[in-house]
Structures are given as structure tokens and as C-alpha cells.
Design an enzyme around this catalytic site. Structure first.
Site, PDB file in Angstrom:
ATOM      1  N   LYS A   1       0.744  -1.425  -0.066  1.00 18.77           N
ATOM      2  CA  LYS A   1       0.023  -0.057   0.019  1.00 18.77           C
ATOM      3  C   LYS A   1       0.863   1.244   0.079  1.00 18.77           C
ATOM      4  CE  LYS A   1      -4.313   1.042   0.145  1.00 18.77           C
ATOM      5  NZ  LYS A   1      -5.559   0.421  -0.383  1.00 18.77           N
TER       6      LYS A   1
HETATM    7  P1  NAD Z   1     -13.811   8.070  -2.361  1.00 17.07           P
HETATM    8  O1  NAD Z   1     -12.571   8.788  -2.149  1.00 17.07           O
HETATM    9  O2  NAD Z   1     -14.068   7.681  -3.807  1.00 17.07           O
HETATM   10  O3  NAD Z   1     -15.013   7.900  -1.537  1.00 17.07           O
HETATM   11  C1  NAD Z   1     -14.973   8.118  -0.046  1.00 17.07           C
HETATM   12  C2  NAD Z   1     -16.398   8.721   0.293  1.00 17.07           C
HETATM   13  O4  NAD Z   1     -16.473   8.526   1.793  1.00 17.07           O
HETATM   14  C3  NAD Z   1     -16.767   9.858  -0.088  1.00 17.07           C
HETATM   15  O5  NAD Z   1     -18.040  10.039  -0.759  1.00 17.07           O
HETATM   16  C4  NAD Z   1     -16.638  10.818   0.907  1.00 17.07           C
HETATM   17  O6  NAD Z   1     -17.501  11.986   0.822  1.00 17.07           O
HETATM   18  C5  NAD Z   1     -17.207   9.954   2.028  1.00 17.07           C
HETATM   19  N1  NAD Z   1     -16.922  10.186   3.291  1.00 17.07           N
HETATM   20  C6  NAD Z   1     -15.571  10.539   3.865  1.00 17.07           C
HETATM   21  N2  NAD Z   1     -15.885  10.740   5.159  1.00 17.07           N
HETATM   22  C7  NAD Z   1     -17.145  10.366   5.709  1.00 17.07           C
HETATM   23  C8  NAD Z   1     -18.054  10.409   6.585  1.00 17.07           C
HETATM   24  N3  NAD Z   1     -17.519  10.637   7.966  1.00 17.07           N
HETATM   25  N4  NAD Z   1     -19.312  10.030   6.461  1.00 17.07           N
HETATM   26  C9  NAD Z   1     -19.839   9.796   5.823  1.00 17.07           C
HETATM   27  N5  NAD Z   1     -19.119   9.760   4.230  1.00 17.07           N
HETATM   28  C10 NAD Z   1     -17.780  10.024   4.307  1.00 17.07           C
HETATM   29  O7  NAD Z   1     -13.014   6.362  -1.875  1.00 17.07           O
HETATM   30  P2  NAD Z   1     -13.180   4.898  -2.207  1.00 17.07           P
HETATM   31  O8  NAD Z   1     -12.454   4.532  -3.299  1.00 17.07           O
HETATM   32  O9  NAD Z   1     -14.876   4.608  -2.392  1.00 17.07           O
HETATM   33  O10 NAD Z   1     -12.905   4.051  -1.046  1.00 17.07           O
HETATM   34  C11 NAD Z   1     -13.793   3.978   0.190  1.00 17.07           C
HETATM   35  C12 NAD Z   1     -13.156   2.985   1.192  1.00 17.07           C
HETATM   36  O11 NAD Z   1     -13.140   1.586   0.634  1.00 17.07           O
HETATM   37  C13 NAD Z   1     -11.896   3.353   1.615  1.00 17.07           C
HETATM   38  O12 NAD Z   1     -11.683   2.486   2.857  1.00 17.07           O
HETATM   39  C14 NAD Z   1     -11.230   2.370   0.673  1.00 17.07           C
HETATM   40  O13 NAD Z   1      -9.662   2.039   1.322  1.00 17.07           O
HETATM   41  C15 NAD Z   1     -11.937   1.251   0.276  1.00 17.07           C
HETATM   42  N6  NAD Z   1     -11.584   0.510  -0.878  1.00 17.07           N
HETATM   43  C16 NAD Z   1     -11.464   0.889  -2.125  1.00 17.07           C
HETATM   44  C17 NAD Z   1     -11.363   0.270  -3.045  1.00 17.07           C
HETATM   45  C18 NAD Z   1     -11.561   0.978  -4.391  1.00 17.07           C
HETATM   46  O14 NAD Z   1     -11.439   0.103  -5.604  1.00 17.07           O
HETATM   47  N7  NAD Z   1     -11.641   2.236  -4.537  1.00 17.07           N
HETATM   48  C19 NAD Z   1     -11.038  -0.986  -3.087  1.00 17.07           C
HETATM   49  C20 NAD Z   1     -11.015  -1.714  -1.719  1.00 17.07           C
HETATM   50  C21 NAD Z   1     -11.354  -0.922  -0.512  1.00 17.07           C
END
Ligand code: NAD
Length: 408
Positions: free
Chosen positions: A103
Site C-alpha cells: 500500500k
Molecule cells: P472515495 O474517495 O471515492 O470515496 C470516499 C467517500 O466517503 C466519499 O463519498 C466521501 O465524501 C465519503 N466520506 C468521507 N468521510 C465520511 C464520513 N465521515 N461520513 C460519510 N461519508 C464520508 O474512496 P473509495 O475509493 O470509495 O474508498 C472508500 C473505502 O473503500 C476506503 O476505505 C478504501 O480503502 C476502500 N476500498 C476502495 C477500493 C477501490 O477500488 N476504490 C477497493 C477496496 C477498498
């Protein structure tokens, strides 16, 4: 959150005992194999030069090249990046793709940068970590606040250094730049597939189940779209600006469109406005945290009313919250399974790049469906034999695979 890595490793120790894992292997998995810390310059639009700090943690590569996203966030810390790298080692083993776990992260608030500054930062970070990555060494991907455009810059910068095309050095690229069809939706779609299977196992029907989703970025929005297609009723969603709740069901498509046009959930969603905290404790069947780590804590966990938690974010529950859910016998679908669709399609992308292939979206979806259902069934069947929870079962499956490929 401090001590995140300690908490992550505590689950490893607990499960290792259950499956009687050799202590030598546990000791190796408790430490990342390599930590790269970089300090690199970025020219800012006002003519100044700013030094940024970034990390790349390479946790384990017994099963293949390190694999894992890169996060841009002001709260990035080594503790967080190490935990995320560790979970990638487990996740790639859970779904049985030939990768290890890594990561990366940069301490930066990308919202404060211009597009040009963001590009220079992405390129400078890759120059700094270039000696440590490569298609057969370590393959980064997007994570929070990084996207296909950023992967494109990073791949381009790496290729300038290498002096030849090397599209497989990162995944999550734009489709026209060697990315895979279906990568963007993959994590959310994978989560919806796993939820569909888990609900089937619990002998329930999606059409009778209500869902609240915290976070509406890449993962939350695609999950909402696919879960709604399977018949689940999405009744609450939120982003960092707040949430909306309508027990009769929300119009997911309208919210997705509104978000794409740059508006916030409280502006685009119908129904009653709720705070981010309130969303977590609404009367729903399923709670799907899809924002950041540590959303469910010892203070809000006792108020959670959902009976099933689908961990779309990485590490959304602290150790105390997780213990409480276990005590209350809630069904928890762990992050290492629920959000593994992204790394599954990242594997497909890497595979296509290496073999000079281009798969149609239908093929990607078919392969994803096969891979996710198989991973779910293995964990479900381990559950039958071990009679323990899904997180422990997922760890058990992963640890056995890691043990088989461990370096002596
Ligand atoms: P992103 O940045 O696209 O979205 C994050 C979202 O969370 C946004 O809508 C933001 O406004 C919201 N947010 C932040 N703080 C918040 C709060 N306190 N309450 C409500 N909403 C809140 O990120 P993502 O890629 O969707 O990733 C989200 C999670 O999933 C992370 O933990 C990431 O590590 C995990 N993840 C992502 C992927 C991927 O393919 N993108 C894969 C595996 C895991």
C-alpha cells in the site's frame, strides 16, 4: 487512529491460533517486509517548491508481486499504510489471486492542489518510489482520492524512467490507456455479489432487506447501483457533507447523477436529512460502511441496529466495535472479502496487460462473478467446519494459502 496496525495484527494472532499456524510464519506476517519512506519536491503554481512525505509499504510477496492502492489524504500515516498493506496480503490470499500485499500513501490534501500541482505531485511520488516497484515487483492502484487519471500519470512517469512501455506497472488506468473494462465499478459490484450470496445463505430475500451506506465515492456509489439492481432497498446514504434517509427507498440513479455533477448527498437526495453519525444507527437490515477506517467505534457500535454489516471500507470497525458485534452475534462480512472485487479486476487488468489482451466488459463481469462467488463459498464452507465467524474464516482460508507459499 493510532495502533491500527497493532489491531490488524491482533486478528492475525487470534486466527493463527485457531488454525494452528506455525509460529515462524506468524512472526513473519506480523512485520512488513519493506517500508519505503520518501520525501519529494513538488513545484507549486506560485513558483515555490514544497516537500511532501509519502510511503510505500510492501508487506508480503510470498504469493506474487506486492499489490495495493495509493492514497492521497492529509491524515495518511505510516501506521495506516502498514495496516492497509497487511490487509492486502490477506485479501489477495482470500480471493486467491497471485499477488501479495502492499500500500502507498502521500500526506496531502489534494483538494488544496490545482490539477497541474496534482499531476506534478503524482509524478514526483512515482519517481521517488520507482526503484521499488514494477510489474513483477509491486503494482500500485487507486485508493482514496486517487483515480484513473492519476494512475495514467504514474504509468507515464514510470515508463519514461524505464525507457519502454510498461502498462502493467499500475492498475486502475483509464481504459484507453491500458486499463480494464469494469475496473471502476469492480469493488462496489464485488460487494453487491458477496452481499447477495450472504443473504441467500441466511435464507433471506434481497427485496425484503433495507440498506444504509456510509460514503458515496467510488465504492459506495457502485455498490448502491448494483445492490439496487439485485433488489435491495437502499434507504439511506451519506458522504462527508451529511446523509439522507427515506424508509420508502431512495432513487439511487438520481443520487449517482447528482454526485457526478459535483453536488453533495444532502443536496441531491430526497427524504429526511441525517448526520453522518445518525446514518450509522438507523433502523436498517444492512449497514454498509464505505468511507474510511474506524467509522464504527465503541461509542456508536452499541447503537447500531443493523443485523448485517458489509465492510466495504477497509477496517471500518475498531477492535472494540468488532468485539461488540461478535458478542451480539451480528453477521459481519469482513472487508478482506467484501471489498476484494477491486483487486480482483486489478488482477484481470494486470493479466491483460502482460498478455496483450483486451477483454470485453461482459467477460470481466463474468470472471469477477466466478471469482467472488468461489471466494464466498470457500469462506462459507470453512464456517461450517470451524463454526466461527466470517472474518475468522476468511483469515483461516488466507493464512492456510500463505503458509503453503511461505519462504523458508
Ligand atoms: P472515495 O474517495 O471515492 O470515496 C470516499 C467517500 O466517503 C466519499 O463519498 C466521501 O465524501 C465519503 N466520506 C468521507 N468521510 C465520511 C464520513 N465521515 N461520513 C460519510 N461519508 C464520508 O474512496 P473509495 O475509493 O470509495 O474508498 C472508500 C473505502 O473503500 C476506503 O476505505 C478504501 O480503502 C476502500 N476500498 C476502495 C477500493 C477501490 O477500488 N476504490 C477497493 C477496496 C477498498
Amino acid at each position: 487512529m493510532d495502533n491500527q496496525y497493532k489491531e490488524a495484527v491482533a486478528v492475525l494472532e487470534r486466527t493463527a491460533e485457531l488454525v494452528d499456524l506455525n509460529q515462524r510464519i506468524v512472526d513473519q506476517l506480523k512485520k512488513p517486509q519493506r517500508i519505503v519512506e520518501v520525501h519529494f519536491p513538488v513545484s507549486m503554481d506560485n513558483g515555490s517548491t514544497q516537500i511532501f512525505t509519502g510511503y510505500r509499504v510492501q508487506h508480503n510477496n510470498w504469493r506474487g508481486p506486492y499489490k495495493g492502492g495509493i492514497r492521497f489524504h492529509p491524515k495518511v500515516s505510516l501506521d495506516e499504510v502498514q495496516s492497509l498493506a497487511f490487509w492486502m496480503t490477506i485479501k489477495t490470499a482470500v480471493i486467491n489471486v497471485p499477488f501479495g500485499g502492499g500500500k502507498g500513501g502521500v500526506i496531502v490534501d489534494p483538494k488544496l492542489l490545482s490539477q497541474k500541482e496534482l499531476e506534478r505531485l503524482s509524478r514526483s511520488y512515482i519517481r521517488a518510489i520507482a526503484p521499488a516497484i514494477g510489474p513483477q515487483i509491486d503494482v500500485p492502484a487507486p485508493d482514496v482520492n486517487t483515480n484513473s487519471q492519476i494512475m495514467d500519470w504514474m504509468r507515464d512517469e514510470y515508463e519514461r524512467i524505464a525507457g519502454h512501455p510498461e502498462p502493467a506497472v499500475v492498475t486502475g488506468k483509464p481504459v484507453e490507456g491500458g486499463g480494464s473494462q469494469g475496473r471502476e465499478e469492480a469493488t462496489g459490484l464485488g460487494g453487491a455479489i458477496i452481499l447477495r450470496e450472504a443473504v441467500k445463505h441466511l435464507k433471506k430475500s434481497p427485496t425484503h432487506m433495507t440498506v444504509a451506506i456510509q460514503g458515496f465515492g467510488n465504492v459506495g456509489s457502485w455498490f448502491a447501483t448494483h445492490a439496487a439492481k439485485y433488489g435491495f432497498k437502499i434507504i439511506a446514504v451519506s458522504d462527508s457533507k451529511g446523509g439522507v434517509y427515506d424508509p420508502k427507498g431512495l432513487d439511487v440513479e438520481a443520487i449517482v447523477t447528482g454526485k457526478k455533477n459535483g453536488r453533495n448527498i444532502p443536496e441531491v437526495g430526497s427524504g429526511k436529512k441525517v448526520s453522518n453519525e445518525e446514518l450509522l444507527t438507523l433502523p436498517v437490515d444492512i449497514l454498509a460502511p464505505a468511507a474510511l477506517e474506524g467509522a464504527l467505534t465503541k461509542s456508536n457500535a452499541p447503537k447500531v441496529k443493523a443485523k448485517l454489516i458489509l465492510e466495504l471500507a477497509n477496517g471500518p470497525a475498531t477492535k472494540e466495535a468488532d468485539e461488540l458485534f461478535r458478542k451480539k452475534r451480528l453477521s459481519v462480512v469482513p472487508d478482506i472479502l467484501a471489498n476484494s472485487g477491486g483487486v480482483a479486476v486489478s488482477y484481470f487488468e494486470w493479466y491483460q496487460n502482460i498478455h496483450n489482451e483486451r477483454w470485453a466488459v461482459d467477460r470481466v463481469r463474468r470472471e469477477l462473478e466466478k471469482l467472488m462467488v468461489k471466494a464466498w463459498e470457500e469462506i462459507r464452507d470453512t464456517s461450517r467446519t470451524m463454526n466461527s465467524d466470517w472474518r475468522e474464516n476468511a483469515y483461516a482460508v488466507a493464512l492456510e494459502r500463505l503458509a503453503q507459499s511461505a519462504r523458508k
